[in-house]
Design a protein around this motif. Structure first.
Motif, PDB file in Angstrom:
ATOM      1  N   GLY A   1      -1.086   2.121   4.181  1.00 32.28           N
ATOM      2  CA  GLY A   1      -1.710   1.603   2.972  1.00 32.28           C
ATOM      3  C   GLY A   1      -2.875   0.695   3.262  1.00 32.28           C
ATOM      4  N   ILE A   2      -2.656  -0.340   4.063  1.00 38.20           N
ATOM      5  CA  ILE A   2      -3.728  -1.276   4.352  1.00 38.20           C
ATOM      6  C   ILE A   2      -4.790  -0.634   5.240  1.00 38.20           C
ATOM      7  CG2 ILE A   2      -2.463  -2.293   6.297  1.00 38.20           C
ATOM      8  CD1 ILE A   2      -3.769  -4.933   5.690  1.00 38.20           C
TER       9      ILE A   2
ATOM     10  N   GLY B   1       0.825  -1.203   0.000  1.00 40.66           N
ATOM     11  CA  GLY B   1       0.000   0.000   0.000  1.00 40.66           C
ATOM     12  C   GLY B   1       0.859   1.252   0.000  1.00 40.66           C
ATOM     13  N   PRO B   2       0.241   2.439  -0.141  1.00 42.19           N
ATOM     14  CA  PRO B   2      -1.209   2.671  -0.190  1.00 42.19           C
ATOM     15  C   PRO B   2      -1.826   2.486  -1.576  1.00 42.19           C
ATOM     16  CG  PRO B   2      -0.073   4.758  -0.189  1.00 42.19           C
ATOM     17  CD  PRO B   2       0.987   3.708  -0.077  1.00 42.19           C
ATOM     18  N   ASN B   3      -1.020   2.489  -2.639  1.00 46.08           N
ATOM     19  CA  ASN B   3      -1.578   2.325  -3.987  1.00 46.08           C
ATOM     20  C   ASN B   3      -1.320   0.898  -4.457  1.00 46.08           C
ATOM     21  OD1 ASN B   3      -2.332   5.102  -4.201  1.00 46.08           O
ATOM     22  ND2 ASN B   3      -0.183   5.602  -4.607  1.00 46.08           N
ATOM     23  N   TYR B   4      -2.389   0.120  -4.507  1.00 47.60           N
ATOM     24  CA  TYR B   4      -2.248  -1.271  -4.927  1.00 47.60           C
ATOM     25  C   TYR B   4      -2.309  -1.335  -6.451  1.00 47.60           C
ATOM     26  CZ  TYR B   4      -3.025  -2.424  -0.023  1.00 47.60           C
ATOM     27  OH  TYR B   4      -2.919  -2.521   1.344  1.00 47.60           O
TER      28      TYR B   4
ATOM     29  N   LYS C   1      -7.103   1.587   2.887  1.00 48.26           N
ATOM     30  CA  LYS C   1      -7.720   1.024   1.698  1.00 48.26           C
ATOM     31  C   LYS C   1      -8.589  -0.201   1.946  1.00 48.26           C
ATOM     32  CE  LYS C   1      -6.919   2.776  -2.283  1.00 48.26           C
ATOM     33  NZ  LYS C   1      -5.842   2.332  -3.013  1.00 48.26           N
TER      34      LYS C   1
END
Length: 700
Positions: free
Chosen positions: A611-612, A571-574, A615
């Motif tokens: 990230g996780i 993450g944060p952008n998967y 999201k």
């Protein structure tokens, strides 16, 4: 169902399902087919495509030619407008053992032989001085078992077997003892080089340390024998007898200047091994002393959070020693019996020699050859067999205790079906059970004490009689243990292998420091990385460019750890999900019951990465009340986990459970709360429109 790009229907919502298996049900395609078929059979409005798609993908950077692994895809749909495209990650071939009871025993032995990787992952070196010292101490103890001790035992047993089973006339007529030792050790050294080459080529490091040190030990014995130095050094090895009185001194042997008596090599080398066992036992006693200090400290501070990891790490090394001793001595048991039998002929040797000198017996008669045997001392034979019997009985005791614990769990589960939550909380643990751990440590201390006080007990006729009954029974136990290993033990062994593979690092193998190519990558987790690379490959090819409105991960057992690592670390952008927000459905997961409790990397007190936390739309965790691996997951700070207990059924068979299909349906239709928000006081209302609920999973 459209396989690529957006679906063409107006108002359609496309959801990707990523299925990751764990222990059991690892046939390619079983998991994705079972969960979709159960979803269509138990939840209204779903339909499943009649066939699946079978793909084979090459694994990058894993050999030449690269190995391939299967990827199974299948589609489904809901009459509200949801299109589901499921893809299954398969990684069982990397850890799965061969079927059969003997293979299960070998798999279990292999697990124990690599268990030092778990010890390193359990003990947080930055926590305090006790953990730091214990971690170093157990690392040395584990290295001694799988390295020098194992190697020297193999070399010495090979030499001893040759001398005990070779024709009686070989030494006198064809080749002296020194030459035979040189041939045996030279052959072992060459063989170890070949095996080490094969290990390096296949990157199968289970026996890495043992084979490396086998080559070192064989070369050392060869060089010392060639220079006529070995027997002189072995002469200075202290005697093993300790007690108020010594038995009659054995016949003095001329073991210097390259003497030809085979007993000089056998007795001296085995004494070195037994003294090494004593040193190893001293290390473990000191480790137990450190555990006692930690226990006293926990009583004062009322913080027992560290006792589980400290005691379990010690118990793992003890079980490693017990299983290694049981297996090895089971292999050389015929040699020990042969050695014990021929030593009794020493009493008849003077009488037979006088008969030969008086020409009453033919020098070539069978009875004369019968007494032409090495003058082996009985002391080390008894030590070996006693340690073997103790180890075999300890392993048997642990198996019986585990069987009893399984029956207790089954009884409590049947009695507590009316309140599954409370029953699950009070269910005794099977893996890393504190009672079993304490029993194992106590048994080891008793065995280690008996090794030293055995000469005192030899004066007691009752002890001598009891030992006479124990030794043959222990032999039968060790030989029949594989017949008691069924599917349940195989699943436990496979799961333990998954645990080890997840934490495996080459730096734990001392041989890695001598090989530059391994030394450069010794800080990597090679086996974890290989599974993650397969997951990344599947996502890049079958998820990333599909423009899904949402991605749901379904993971069983160790598969939940694989998925959690991906969500935590990417993450944060998967990007491999096409930037879709993920949801997570786990069942039979060891994340809470084992990983959070024993491995500091996964401690529940650690905040999850941003990230996780930002999201992940929802996380549902299911586990059966009698599951000995899966359990409740404590939500890390920043996350919410909806834990639900199911009825009895063990650790496998989740994929076809209606409860799993119901949970998946709840995620698809938006009937669960956001995992990044605290749970509301009243239950969340039913979402009126399923397509909008799923579309909400995608960040806009």
């Amino acid at each position: 169902m459209a396989a690529d790009g957006h679906s063409g229907g107006r108002g359609r919502v496309r959801v990707g399902l990523v299925v990751v298996h764990g222990v059991g049900e690892t046939e390619p395609g079983y998991c994705v087919n079972a969960v979709l078929d159960t979803l269509a059979a138990t939840r209204p409005g779903y339909s499943v495509s009649p066939a699946n798609e079978y793909n084979r993908m090459p694994e990058p950077e894993a050999g030449n030619p690269p190995p391939v692994f299967p990827v199974i895809r299948r589609g489904a749909a809901h009459n509200s407008g949801i299109e589901i495209e499921a893809v299954e990650l398969h990684w069982a071939d990397l850890t799965e053992g061969q079927p059969g009871r003997v293979n299960t025993l070998l798999q279990l032995f292999r697990v124990i032989f690599e268990s030092h990787h778990l010890v390193d992952a359990m003990l947080d070196r930055s926590r305090d001085a006790t953990s730091w010292i214990l971690r170093k101490l157990l690392w040395v103890a584990g290295w001694l078992i799988r390295g020098p001790s194992a190697a020297l035992t193999i070399v010495t047993s090979a030499i001893c077997t040759l001398f005990l089973f070779e024709p009686a006339a070989l030494t006198a007529d064809a080749m002296d003892v020194r030459s035979q030792v040189l041939i045996v050790t030279g052959a072992i050294f060459i063989g170890s080089l070949y095996v080490f080459y094969r290990i390096s080529r296949t990157q199968e490091y289970s026996w890495y340390d043992t084979v490396f040190w086998l080559g070192i030990s064989a070369l050392a014995v060869f060089a010392l024998t060639y220079n006529n130095s070995l027997l002189g050094l072995l002469k200075h090895v202290p005697e093993l007898e300790i007690g108020p009185q010594r038995l009659a001194a054995p016949q003095a042997l001329n073991c210097v200047d390259g003497a030809s008596n085979a007993a000089c090599y056998i007795n001296g080398l085995y004494k070195v091994i037994i003294w090494g066992w004593r040193f190893w036992g001293g290390l473990m006693v000191f480790a137990t002393f450190l555990l006692g200090i930690a226990w006293v400290r926990s009583r004062i501070t009322r913080d027992r959070s560290r006792l589980g990891t400290l005691s379990t790490s010690i118990a793992i090394l003890i079980m490693q020693f017990m299983l290694w001793t049981t297996v090895v001595v089971s292999v050389i048991y015929p040699m020990l019996n042969r050695a014990e039998t021929i030593t009794t002929f020493k009493e008849a040797r003077p009488v037979i020699q006088r008969a030969v000198e008086a020409h009453q017996l033919d020098p070539d008669s069978a009875i004369v050859k019968l007494v032409q045997v090495p003058n082996i001392e009985l002391d080390w034979i008894g030590r070996f067999k006693f340690i073997y019997a103790s180890a075999a009985f300890t392993v048997l005791m642990m198996i019986l205790a585990a069987i009893l614990l399984i029956e207790i769990r089954q009884f409590k589960a049947r009695r507590g079906l009316s309140d599954l939550e409370q029953t699950a909380r009070n269910m005794p643990r099977l893996l890393f059970n504190p009672v079993l751990v304490g029993l194992l440590i106590f048994a080891f201390l008793v065995v280690f004490a008996l090794v030293f006080i055995q000469p005192y007990l030899d004066r007691n006729q009752m002890f001598v009689t009891l030992r006479g009954y124990i030794l043959p029974v222990a032999a039968v136990v060790a030989l029949t243990l594989p017949f008691f290993f069924g599917r349940r033990v195989a699943n436990v062994a496979n799961f333990a292998r998954d645990l080890i593979d997840h934490h495996y690092q080459p730096r734990q193998e001392t041989a890695a420091y001598f090989i530059p190519s391994v030394f450069r990558m010794r800080h990597r987790r090679l086996r974890r990385e290989r599974i993650q690379s397969r997951l990344n490959l599947v996502l890049e090819h079958f998820v990333q460019n599909q423009s899904y409105d949402g991605v749901i991960f379904l993971a069983h057992s160790q598969g939940s750890v694989v998925v959690y690592d991906f969500l935590r670390d990417n993450g944060p952008n998967y990007t491999r999900l096409g930037d879709a927000a993920p949801a997570l459905l786990t069942f039979g997961s060891p994340l809470g019951s084992i990983y959070q409790k024993y491995f500091h990397e996964y401690a529940a007190s650690k905040s999850v990465p941003l990230g996780i936390a930002s999201k992940l739309k929802c996380w549902i965790n299911l586990y059966r009340v009698d599951d000995y691996i899966g359990g409740r997951i404590s939500p890390p700070p920043g996350l919410r986990v909806d834990n639900h207990v199911m009825a009895t059924g063990g650790h496998t068979g989740y994929w076809s459970e209606p409860d799993v299909a119901e949970a998946l349906d709840a995620i698809l239709t938006g009937k669960v709360a956001d995992a990044t928000k605290p749970p509301p006081l009243p239950p969340p209302p039913m979402t009126p429109s399923a397509p909008y609920a799923v579309r909400d999973m995608r960040k806009v």
